[in-house]
Design a protein around this motif. Structure first.
Motif, PDB file in Angstrom:
ATOM      1  N   ARG A  28     -27.224 -30.993 -12.484  1.00  0.00           N
ATOM      2  CA  ARG A  28     -28.472 -32.004 -12.463  1.00  0.00           C
ATOM      3  C   ARG A  28     -28.416 -32.702 -11.750  1.00  0.00           C
ATOM      4  N   TYR A  31     -28.496 -32.715  -8.083  1.00  0.00           N
ATOM      5  CA  TYR A  31     -29.198 -32.286  -7.626  1.00  0.00           C
ATOM      6  C   TYR A  31     -29.828 -33.425  -7.992  1.00  0.00           C
ATOM      7  N   HIS A  32     -30.350 -34.246  -9.213  1.00  0.00           N
ATOM      8  CA  HIS A  32     -30.504 -35.941  -8.633  1.00  0.00           C
ATOM      9  C   HIS A  32     -30.174 -36.512  -7.849  1.00  0.00           C
ATOM     10  N   GLU A  47     -38.427 -39.343 -13.587  1.00  0.00           N
ATOM     11  CA  GLU A  47     -37.540 -37.864 -13.160  1.00  0.00           C
ATOM     12  C   GLU A  47     -35.830 -37.659 -14.018  1.00  0.00           C
ATOM     13  N   GLU A  51     -34.887 -34.479 -16.576  1.00  0.00           N
ATOM     14  CA  GLU A  51     -33.275 -33.682 -16.341  1.00  0.00           C
ATOM     15  C   GLU A  51     -32.674 -33.577 -17.313  1.00  0.00           C
ATOM     16  N   GLY A  87     -31.354 -25.048 -11.244  1.00  0.00           N
ATOM     17  CA  GLY A  87     -32.566 -25.510 -11.976  1.00  0.00           C
ATOM     18  C   GLY A  87     -33.294 -24.001 -11.761  1.00  0.00           C
TER      19      GLY A  87
END
Length: 105
Positions: A28, A31-32, A47, A51, A87
């Motif tokens: 994650r 991705y973030h 945000e 996650e 995700g």
């Protein structure tokens, strides 16, 4: 004596559940970070908190899938990290693509 990799070392030190959660959080975070680089979100913001449940959920799903497939520890942890990176929406798109591919052939 076989060499131990990072995943084997994490599993030996903290146990499989912690290694799985770490892999999910790393997925994650990757991705973030890509979202931050694309200027779609700030690095430190609400945000990032959202996650956490995604990482835990994808860890549970990835662990269940790896057990169903009979995967060993390093491969299982890699699957969890990959699913966490994708995700829920990415995993859904992957499953749809797999189903369409099988029905088209």
């Amino acid at each position: 004596m076989p060499e131990k990799g990072l995943i084997d070392t994490m599993t030996a030190l903290w146990g499989g559940a912690v290694a799985t959660l770490i892999a999910a959080f790393v997925g994650r975070l990757m991705y973030h970070t890509s979202e931050v680089r694309a200027h779609r979100r700030p690095f430190f913001g609400w945000e990032l908190l959202w996650e956490i449940p995604v990482a835990v959920g994808m860890a549970v799903i990835g662990e269940a899938l790896s057990r169903y497939l009979g995967l060993d520890s390093p491969v299982s942890t890699g699957l969890v990290a990959t699913l966490a990176y994708l995700g829920p929406r990415g995993a859904e798109a992957l499953i749809e693509r797999l189903i369409r591919g099988k029905s088209a052939g």
